[in-house]
Scaffold this active site. Structure first.
Site, PDB file in Angstrom:
ATOM      1  N   ASP A 204      -6.635   3.047  -1.197  1.00 34.07           N
ATOM      2  CA  ASP A 204      -6.559   2.928   0.261  1.00 34.07           C
ATOM      3  C   ASP A 204      -6.307   4.319   0.837  1.00 34.07           C
ATOM      4  OD1 ASP A 204      -3.936   3.620  -0.274  1.00 34.07           O
ATOM      5  OD2 ASP A 204      -3.042   1.862   0.647  1.00 34.07           O
ATOM      6  N   ASP A 206      -3.448   6.193   3.378  1.00 31.69           N
ATOM      7  CA  ASP A 206      -2.128   5.967   3.985  1.00 31.69           C
ATOM      8  C   ASP A 206      -1.813   7.030   5.030  1.00 31.69           C
ATOM      9  OD1 ASP A 206      -1.071   3.898   1.864  1.00 31.69           O
ATOM     10  OD2 ASP A 206      -1.778   5.592   0.668  1.00 31.69           O
ATOM     11  N   ASP A 309      -3.467   1.947   5.436  1.00 31.91           N
ATOM     12  CA  ASP A 309      -2.080   1.632   5.806  1.00 31.91           C
ATOM     13  C   ASP A 309      -1.616   2.608   6.879  1.00 31.91           C
ATOM     14  OD1 ASP A 309      -1.744  -0.455   4.029  1.00 31.91           O
ATOM     15  OD2 ASP A 309      -0.881   0.799   2.448  1.00 31.91           O
TER      16      ASP A 309
HETATM   17  P1  8DG Z   1      -3.569   4.747  -4.320  1.00 32.01           P
HETATM   18  O1  8DG Z   1      -3.544   4.221  -2.923  1.00 32.01           O
HETATM   19  O2  8DG Z   1      -4.526   5.851  -4.513  1.00 32.01           O
HETATM   20  O3  8DG Z   1      -3.754   3.649  -5.318  1.00 32.01           O
HETATM   21  O4  8DG Z   1      -2.149   5.372  -4.669  1.00 32.01           O
HETATM   22  P2  8DG Z   1      -0.919   5.551  -3.705  1.00 32.01           P
HETATM   23  O5  8DG Z   1      -1.346   6.047  -2.364  1.00 32.01           O
HETATM   24  O6  8DG Z   1       0.097   6.351  -4.425  1.00 32.01           O
HETATM   25  O7  8DG Z   1      -0.358   4.072  -3.615  1.00 32.01           O
HETATM   26  P3  8DG Z   1      -0.056   3.146  -2.361  1.00 32.01           P
HETATM   27  O8  8DG Z   1       0.040   1.757  -2.909  1.00 32.01           O
HETATM   28  O9  8DG Z   1      -1.002   3.347  -1.251  1.00 32.01           O
HETATM   29  O10 8DG Z   1       1.393   3.569  -1.917  1.00 32.01           O
HETATM   30  C1  8DG Z   1       1.674   4.804  -1.311  1.00 32.01           C
HETATM   31  C2  8DG Z   1       3.139   4.998  -1.209  1.00 32.01           C
HETATM   32  O11 8DG Z   1       3.673   4.121  -0.266  1.00 32.01           O
HETATM   33  C3  8DG Z   1       3.847   4.726  -2.523  1.00 32.01           C
HETATM   34  O12 8DG Z   1       4.775   5.752  -2.772  1.00 32.01           O
HETATM   35  C4  8DG Z   1       4.596   3.476  -2.313  1.00 32.01           C
HETATM   36  C5  8DG Z   1       4.793   3.486  -0.824  1.00 32.01           C
HETATM   37  N1  8DG Z   1       4.946   2.178  -0.253  1.00 32.01           N
HETATM   38  C6  8DG Z   1       4.137   1.083  -0.283  1.00 32.01           C
HETATM   39  N2  8DG Z   1       4.714   0.056   0.370  1.00 32.01           N
HETATM   40  C7  8DG Z   1       5.874   0.532   0.804  1.00 32.01           C
HETATM   41  C8  8DG Z   1       6.909  -0.008   1.565  1.00 32.01           C
HETATM   42  O13 8DG Z   1       6.868  -1.147   1.963  1.00 32.01           O
HETATM   43  N3  8DG Z   1       7.942   0.817   1.841  1.00 32.01           N
HETATM   44  C9  8DG Z   1       7.988   2.110   1.414  1.00 32.01           C
HETATM   45  N4  8DG Z   1       9.019   2.856   1.732  1.00 32.01           N
HETATM   46  N5  8DG Z   1       7.028   2.634   0.710  1.00 32.01           N
HETATM   47  C10 8DG Z   1       6.005   1.859   0.415  1.00 32.01           C
HETATM   48  O14 8DG Z   1       3.037   1.050  -0.815  1.00 32.01           O
HETATM   49 MN    MN Z   2      -2.559   4.842  -1.125  1.00 30.09          MN
HETATM   50 MN    MN Z   3      -0.978   2.123   0.681  1.00 27.85          MN
END
Ligand code: 8DG
Ligand code: MN
Ligand code: MN
Length: 385
Positions: A204, A206, A309
């Site tokens: 995704d 972020d 996100d």
């Molecule tokens: P990706 O998308 O490439 O698979 O990897 P990523 O960007 O590292 O993973 P991600 O699932 O998009 O998560 C990004 C960061 O956000 C990760 O450190 C975890 C954090 N995160 C969530 N949900 C929540 C939440 O509800 N609260 C907090 N504080 N952090 C969160 O994914």
């Molecule tokens: Mn991500």
């Molecule tokens: Mn995410």
């Protein structure tokens, strides 16, 4: 005969947040195997086991050399008996029978396919598996009751399981920037998550959004979402209000790692033309030329679905939110464990509380937070634990 190579001595700290973990490392052949076992443990909701495998893998990611023999591991932390057994097998035979049988198992493959549906967690996937379901097609065929997120997850399954490229992330950054600037001039938008750590692809994109004037960011998300919806850019969105102020259980102790920021889990409708527009002269990855000359990708469609996100944070919490949303997940977990176990502090994406001094510690940058925690600063590109 060649002299035996001497393994360089490394000092490996035991918390991932004390180490530098680059994206590209020397031991993928081992870490990928350990992460299969970690994933499998997550599927059976065995968190302790999963974290143990992830910590082992993470230590190997931080090593500056290829592991070739077991004696090179003897001074390393976090390597449990089970992980060592798996590593030994791979070093001796090239593969681990446990890892391979897990990878091949019907349960692992079904759980992977089912949790690959946006909105589906391990618990739901496991229930479906026990009912005989194996894939998103099975969910449709048997008319399973799905919530809105899961419906979108099934509908856009292929797109959402196609890695998001850096270029696509940049196009989405521009769109988000435009949306946010239109509804709140002066707002600051930061790319977080894997792309901030230097990943070339992600599941995704972020973003964290704030405004230097405290309070200006309140109720911002609905405005951003409305703007995006008016432009026809959203296929799905679920906005959650900020619940930080109302919370009773103390700001630095959110349940699990969920925070209470105003946030939006969304699916963007990304026009392929926008992604390809600045690279028309390069060889395009889209091979489906049509008679009218337009480019079509992803089985004939001109757009694709991408998970995005969005998180809004007050300026005073921005440093904590940035640190919390940059990841990796293991790095975050280790930061919180370090804070609690070694420093008597409580860290969240909102704040850092010092239990001894009984006060919150102020921070305006990630560097401030590392300093409060008594840790050497680790830049995002080295947080790939
Ligand atoms: P990706 O998308 O490439 O698979 O990897 P990523 O960007 O590292 O993973 P991600 O699932 O998009 O998560 C990004 C960061 O956000 C990760 O450190 C975890 C954090 N995160 C969530 N949900 C929540 C939440 O509800 N609260 C907090 N504080 N952090 C969160 O994914
Ligand atoms: Mn991500
Ligand atoms: Mn995410």
């Amino acid at each position: 005969p060649k002299p035996t190579e001497v393994t360089p001595a490394v000092i490996m700290k035991s918390y991932a947040c004390q180490r530098r973990t680059p994206l590209k490392h020397h031991n993928s052949f081992l870490t990928e195997a350990l992460e299969i076992l970690a994933e499998n443990a997550e599927f059976s909701e065995n968190e302790g086991r999963s974290v143990a495998f992830r910590r082992s893998a993470s230590v190997l990611k931080a090593l500056p050399y290829v592991v070739r023999a077991m004696n090179e591991l003897k001074d390393l932390p976090c390597l449990g008996e089970h992980s060592l057994r798996v590593i030994k097998e791979i070093l001796e035979d090239g593969t681990s029978s446990e890892v391979e049988s897990t990878r091949q198992s019907e349960q692992f493959q079904a759980m992977k396919a089912l949790t690959g549906v946006f909105g589906v967690g391990a618990r739901t996937a496991d229930r479906w598996f026990r009912e005989g379901l194996r894939s998103p097609e099975d969910l449709i065929r048997t008319g399973q009751k799905l919530n809105h997120a899961q419906q979108a997850g099934v509908q856009y399954y292929t797109d959402l399981n196609t890695p998001v490229t850096e270029k696509e992330a940049m196009v989405i950054s521009d769109i988000v920037e435009k949306a946010v600037k239109a509804v709140l001039p002066g707002a600051i938008i930061t790319l977080t998550g894997g792309f901030r750590r230097g990943k070339e692809v992600g599941h995704d994109v972020d973003f964290l959004i704030t405004h230097p004037e405290e309070g200006a960011e309140e109720r911002l998300m609905p405005k951003i979402v409305n703007w995006l919806e008016d432009q026809g850019l959203l296929l799905y969105q679920k906005t959650t209000r900020n619940s930080y102020l109302e919370s009773k259980d103390g700001p630095a102790r959110p349940p699990s790692n969920m925070d209470r920021f105003e946030r939006c889990f969304s699916i963007f409708k990304l026009e392929q033309a926008q992604v390809n527009s600045d690279t028309r002269l390069e060889a395009s990855s889209c091979n489906f030329g049509t008679t009218d000359g337009t480019q079509e990708c992803h089985s004939g469609s001109s757009w694709r679905a991408v998970r995005v996100d969005l998180v809004v944070s007050p300026y005073s919490q921005f440093a904590f939110a940035t640190l919390g949303w940059t990841g990796s997940k293991l790095f975050e977990r280790e930061l919180r464990r370090w804070a609690g176990q070694e420093k008597g502090m409580s860290l969240s994406s909102h704040a850092l509380y010092d239990s001894k001094q009984q006060r919150y510690l102020h921070a305006i940058s990630e560097e401030d937070i590392f300093a409060h925690l008594g840790l050497e600063y680790i830049p995002p590109s080295e947080r790939n634990a």
